[in-house]
Design an enzyme around this catalytic site. Structure first.
Site, short mmCIF file in Angstrom:
data_model
loop_
_atom_site.label_atom_id
_atom_site.label_comp_id
_atom_site.label_asym_id
_atom_site.label_seq_id
_atom_site.Cartn_x
_atom_site.Cartn_y
_atom_site.Cartn_z
N HIS A 38 0.83 -1.22 0.00
CA HIS A 38 0.00 0.00 0.00
C HIS A 38 0.86 1.26 0.00
O HIS A 38 0.52 2.26 0.66
CB HIS A 38 -0.93 0.01 1.21
N ASP B 194 -0.61 -5.21 6.09
CA ASP B 194 -1.59 -6.10 5.47
C ASP B 194 -1.39 -6.19 3.96
O ASP B 194 -0.78 -5.32 3.35
CB ASP B 194 -3.02 -5.62 5.77
N GLU B 195 -1.92 -7.24 3.39
CA GLU B 195 -2.07 -7.42 1.94
C GLU B 195 -0.77 -7.14 1.17
O GLU B 195 -0.76 -6.42 0.18
CB GLU B 195 -3.19 -6.52 1.42
N VAL B 196 0.33 -7.71 1.62
CA VAL B 196 1.60 -7.54 0.91
C VAL B 196 1.64 -8.51 -0.27
O VAL B 196 1.54 -9.72 -0.09
CB VAL B 196 2.80 -7.78 1.86
#
Length: 556
Positions: A294, A354-356
């Site tokens: 992100h 998160d969400e790597v």
């Protein structure tokens, strides 16, 4: 034989008449079905008017309310410090709160000149506020701030006692909710005794200012609404892939090149304003700077921060997460987070995690070489954990605590004791709560409270029905559950719809995190929340309606 003169319809005319009759019958049947549906819906969620009487939200721990009615005259009622209070007129936080709540109680109604027979009614003329311990007037709220209070409403003086100013703020909100106008327009309050404190210490609202920039005035309005619902944490997801609106003092190019435009940034003065406005309402501002994923907007203003991604032909075609292999990455992050620690006074920084997406790292030859040197093989979760551990160490050196999304825990990063894990994945979140607390880490829950996932109807009910401690574990594990958050991500939310999308849906989360586990009556909640929503609208919060009904102030 032709039947002349009898006026009988010909066959085509008869068919038309039959069809018309059949159509009329079908329409009548459909009307009846629709009526049944409407009646059923009305029975499930009755239309509630804003009837007189107090509507406390969130419901206090203990309420004893008598039928004895007392009256308040706007021109003859004062909120002031008790003579034995450790706070006094020099306490700006309380002085501003006194003025604010006097306005909330009286300022949004047409003052009513009472008939002579009501002038002699028993009156409450004063609310005395007493802080019994060190007041913390000039401090910032923290995760262990004492928000407890007691409230005794009687004539001629009501008394609000709290150990700290934070409890006084919550008690002022409760007192303001006790006051209502009777059918004559007289400001009325029941003789009452209230003892109250929150069930959980972390009660947050997440706003996202990267997907859509939110003007400062909208953030301040959100803080007002949070205070009305006794939330105490503004989780400020300030930057993300889409834009970098935080104006860094040390690295100005981050927002110069990463924001949507130079007018879509939060200056140091803006940030200070938000933090102080929140402090005066007993609300912490928790900044989130989510890495290593992100972060596309970061790379526009910080050279060599992001990982180059390669195609199958070994051609550079894009950039991915932060490059975890370079010393310059950690030098930059050390300086950047030192600034953040000085700008934001809260004891915690939310580090995201998160969400790597691993595909970019997998495509980069230098990343692969680094993995081999470290003995990580092809397990990119180990590389992620390597990065996270470095960042956690940076945060520790600046004497801040860390909060991370659940993937950091799931991917086996070595978390320091006291690191808070936020559980956000809706699938099997009770099991995740069990795992995190079994490992000894404090936890906050947001999984069932993603308010950006909208649905038609009264979805506040499903948020209200959540029991946060309904997961397997020992009593010691349950004590590690410190609260939760209602999250409103910004892909489809900007200044035009943030407020009605948040409220009163977030109010349901607020009561679940403040009030006792035993507060579960849906009919009572509907009645109170309907009137609480009207109160928020009266105070300038554009909260959407729960169902059919009206608010008394609408014709004023």
């Amino acid at each position: 034989m032709e039947l002349c003169g009898l006026g009988l319809p010909r066959p085509p005319m008869l068919l038309a008449l039959l069809l018309a009759t059949l159509l009329a019958a079908m329409l009548a049947l459909l009307t009846q079905v629709a009526l049944v549906v409407q009646v059923a819906e009305a029975a499930r969620a009755p239309s509630v008017s804003a009837k007189p009487g107090p509507a406390l939200w969130p419901l206090p721990l203990l309420v004893k309310m008598t039928p004895n009615l007392l009256h308040l005259a706007p021109e003859n009622f004062y909120i002031s410090h008790s003579p034995n209070s450790t706070a006094g007129p020099s306490c700006t936080l309380l002085e501003e709160a006194f003025r604010r709540y006097h306005g909330y109680i009286f300022g949004f109604y047409k003052w009513h000149h009472e008939p002579a027979e009501f002038q002699a009614k028993t009156q409450v003329q004063q609310l005395l506020v007493s802080i019994t311990l060190q007041s913390e007037c000039d401090a910032f709220p923290n995760i262990s701030s004492d928000e407890s209070y007691t409230l005794l409403v009687k004539e001629p003086v009501a008394v609000l006692k709290a150990n700290r100013v934070w409890g006084a703020l919550r008690g002022l909100e409760t007192f303001s909710q006790l006051v209502y106008q009777d059918s004559y327009g007289t400001f009325t309050i029941n003789e009452s005794t209230i003892i109250d404190s929150p069930r959980f210490s972390h009660r947050g609202i997440l706003i996202d200012t990267s997907r859509h920039y939110l003007p400062v005035k909208i953030i301040l309005k959100t803080l007002d609404a949070m205070a009305f619902n006794k939330f105490n944490v503004l989780h400020w997801h300030i930057v993300d892939d889409q834009s970098f609106p935080y104006q860094s003092i040390t690295f100005p190019e981050l927002s110069n090149k990463g924001s949507y435009s130079l007018s879509h940034v939060y200056t140091p003065n803006d940030v200070r304003m938000v933090i102080e406005y929140a402090r005066l309402r007993g609300i912490r501002v928790l900044p989130e700077f989510d890495t290593p994923g992100h972060t596309l907007s970061w790379g526009k203003g910080q050279k060599d921060l992001l990982t180059p991604c390669y195609s199958r032909q070994n051609k550079l075609d894009s950039f991915g997460p932060i490059n975890p292999t370079l010393n310059t990455t950690y030098s930059f992050l050390t300086t950047f987070f030192k600034e953040i620690s000085e700008v934001f006074p809260d004891q915690f920084i939310h580090l995201g995690g998160d969400e790597v997406e691993f595909k970019c790292w997998e495509s980069n030859p230098k990343i692969q070489d680094f993995m081999r040197q470290k003995g990580f093989g092809t397990d990119f979760k180990k590389l992620e954990s390597f990065y996270i551990q470095k960042v956690l160490d940076i945060i520790a050196t600046i004497n801040k605590g860390s909060i991370v999304w659940q993937e950091v825990f799931d991917d086996k990063a070595k978390l320091a004791p006291g690191t808070i894990v936020e559980v956000w994945k809706d699938s099997a979140y009770p099991e995740e709560l069990s795992r995190v607390t079994a490992s000894g880490f404090p936890v906050i829950l947001s999984a069932p409270w993603y308010l950006d996932l909208i649905s038609y109807g009264q979805d506040w009910r499903k948020y209200y029905k959540v029991e946060p401690l309904d997961f397997g574990g020992t009593q010691k594990q349950k004590q590690l559950f410190i609260g939760g958050e209602a999250c409103l991500w910004g892909e489809y939310v900007d200044a035009t719809n943030l407020t009605p999308r948040l409220w009163p849906r977030a109010s349901a989360v607020g009561e679940r995190l403040w009030s006792s586990k035993d507060v579960r009556d849906m009919d009572d909640a509907y009645d109170r929340l309907t009137r609480h929503r009207c109160r928020m609208v009266e105070r300038g919060i554009a909260a959407q309606p729960l169902y059919a009904g009206y608010c008394n102030h609408e014709n004023m």
